[in-house]
Design an enzyme around this catalytic site. Structure first.
Site, PDB file in Angstrom:
ATOM      1  N   TYR A  69       0.857  -1.190   0.000  1.00  0.00           N
ATOM      2  CA  TYR A  69       0.000   0.000   0.000  1.00  0.00           C
ATOM      3  C   TYR A  69       0.891   1.237   0.000  1.00  0.00           C
ATOM      4  CZ  TYR A  69      -4.024  -2.957   1.269  1.00  0.00           C
ATOM      5  OH  TYR A  69      -5.026  -3.908   1.301  1.00  0.00           O
TER       6      TYR A  69
ATOM      7  N   PRO B  19     -16.747  -5.194   2.409  1.00  0.00           N
ATOM      8  CA  PRO B  19     -18.152  -5.533   2.698  1.00  0.00           C
ATOM      9  C   PRO B  19     -19.133  -4.520   2.122  1.00  0.00           C
ATOM     10  CG  PRO B  19     -17.121  -4.577   4.634  1.00  0.00           C
ATOM     11  CD  PRO B  19     -16.022  -4.812   3.636  1.00  0.00           C
ATOM     12  N   LEU B  20     -18.631  -3.323   1.792  1.00  0.00           N
ATOM     13  CA  LEU B  20     -19.485  -2.290   1.190  1.00  0.00           C
ATOM     14  C   LEU B  20     -19.254  -2.179  -0.310  1.00  0.00           C
ATOM     15  CD1 LEU B  20     -19.145   0.510   3.901  1.00  0.00           C
ATOM     16  CD2 LEU B  20     -20.763  -1.392   3.783  1.00  0.00           C
TER      17      LEU B  20
ATOM     18  N   ARG C  94     -16.556  -1.563  -1.998  1.00  0.00           N
ATOM     19  CA  ARG C  94     -15.776  -0.346  -2.265  1.00  0.00           C
ATOM     20  C   ARG C  94     -16.623   0.923  -2.182  1.00  0.00           C
ATOM     21  NH1 ARG C  94     -14.178  -4.636  -4.684  1.00  0.00           N
ATOM     22  NH2 ARG C  94     -11.984  -5.214  -4.569  1.00  0.00           N
ATOM     23  N   GLY C  95     -17.491   0.927  -1.187  1.00  0.00           N
ATOM     24  CA  GLY C  95     -18.281   2.121  -0.915  1.00  0.00           C
ATOM     25  C   GLY C  95     -19.619   2.201  -1.620  1.00  0.00           C
ATOM     26  N   PHE C  96     -19.831   1.367  -2.637  1.00  0.00           N
ATOM     27  CA  PHE C  96     -21.071   1.482  -3.410  1.00  0.00           C
ATOM     28  C   PHE C  96     -22.294   1.173  -2.549  1.00  0.00           C
ATOM     29  CE2 PHE C  96     -23.754   1.939  -6.849  1.00  0.00           C
ATOM     30  CZ  PHE C  96     -23.121   1.982  -8.082  1.00  0.00           C
TER      31      PHE C  96
ATOM     32  N   SER D 275     -22.795   1.808   0.397  1.00  0.00           N
ATOM     33  CA  SER D 275     -23.080   2.830   1.414  1.00  0.00           C
ATOM     34  C   SER D 275     -24.211   3.747   0.981  1.00  0.00           C
ATOM     35  CB  SER D 275     -21.829   3.679   1.672  1.00  0.00           C
ATOM     36  OG  SER D 275     -21.551   4.510   0.548  1.00  0.00           O
TER      37      SER D 275
END
Length: 329
Positions: free
Chosen positions: A55, A207-208, A210-212, A214
């Site tokens: 990273y 789990p989201l 990549r934010g979608f 949310s």
């Protein structure tokens, strides 16, 4: 809320913290804000901190080192390795080949220890299976590191059921890290039954999605990072999947929670052997994600979610084809 990581593993927070976005994976990040977010996670008891040596070429580990200074005993450090980086356009770097070579791992762990300013890593995970090195050799090298005490537990990521079995025959595997969410359920067919048979815990990343999930992403213009290259967030797929998010929003409203909390609660409801590591670089979202622990999904809730969002309903692959080829090996 804590859960045991695998049959013979440690107790860790059921909701951990994925730190990747703190190093520019999804747009700009602020180091001071990121450090404050990690510190707040530890205050809240969310001790599972997930990072990788690739990273931003070690930046993420150095960031974590600052945040856990004087608090090492409160943190469970999960470090992935083996994903090399390659030069990209305009001086950028991106994913390169994978290495599971024993010599590489022996050197990589020393650099991680130096950046993290610690003398041991709790969970050391081979990020992808190297197609050119038998998994038995890779895990054998990790077993040597465990015997020396520089790592405590061994993990795999995005490995096939066959590779997991071969690896576990060499040394106990504590955890498998893999994408698992309402939108990514491929593991349910073969991989999840295999790790449960072998007593390996599941660390569910993204789990989201990549934010979608949310509900914060409403148009393609909201994506200005690597997600624009992922089929799931492109063209017609974007709008088909946006309609699924609306269904998640409706369910969340009825449960009195946010869509993100519902998505995280669904992952946790799939078994007590699962922990999840939603990523964020902001305290606000960290605290929102933590509150998912209080969302209790009944059997009827889960049946309804299954009816609306069955496995395979999402449109588009998780990654571009060349990255998909590195999965399930």
């Amino acid at each position: 809320m804590n859960r045991k990581l695998g049959t013979n593993g440690p107790l860790v927070s059921a909701i951990g913290l994925g730190c990747m976005s703190m190093s520019g994976a999804y747009g700009q990040s602020d180091d001071n804000e990121s450090i404050a977010t990690i510190e707040r996670a530890l205050e809240l008891g969310h001790n599972f901190l997930d990072t990788a040596d690739y990273y931003r070429i070690g930046h993420n580990e150095e960031l974590i080192a600052q945040a856990i200074k004087g608090k090492r005993d409160k943190a469970f450090l999960s470090v992935k390795t083996g994903q090399l980086v390659a030069p990209g356009p305009n001086g950028a770097v991106g994913p390169g080949p994978v290495s599971g070579h024993p010599d590489y791992l022996r050197h990589a762990v020393l650099y991680s220890l130096r950046r993290l300013k610690t003398d041991y890593i709790d969970l050391y995970t081979q990020a992808r299976v190297d197609p050119n090195i038998p998994i038995e050799e890779t895990v054998g090298a990790l077993a040597d590191l465990a015997q020396k005490g520089v790592i405590r537990y061994i993990g795999l990521s995005e490995a096939s059921a066959d590779s997991i079995r071969k690896a576990a025959a060499v040394h106990p595997i504590t955890a498998l890290q893999i994408e698992y969410s309402l939108w990514s359920r491929d593991i349910e067919a073969e991989v999840l039954p295999t790790i449960r048979e072998l007593g390996i815990g599941l660390v569910a990343y993204a789990p989201l999605s990549r934010g979608f999930l949310s509900g914060e992403i409403k148009t393609p213009d909201d994506l200005k990072d690597s997600r624009v290259n992922m089929p799931r967030y492109q063209g017609e797929n974007f709008y088909k999947n946006l309609a699924l998010v609306e269904a998640v929003k409706t369910l969340a409203t009825e449960k009195g929670c946010t869509p993100a909390q519902l998505a995280i609660a669904w992952v946790l409801a799939q078994g007590d052997d699962i922990i999840t590591i939603p990523g964020t670089k902001r305290i606000t979202y960290l605290e929102e994600n933590r509150a998912a622990e209080r969302v209790k999904l009944t059997r009827q809730d889960l049946q309804r979610i299954e009816a609306i969002l069955p496995a395979g309903i999402v449109s588009g692959a998780r990654y571009p084809e060349r990255f998909m080829n590195a999965l399930n090996r």
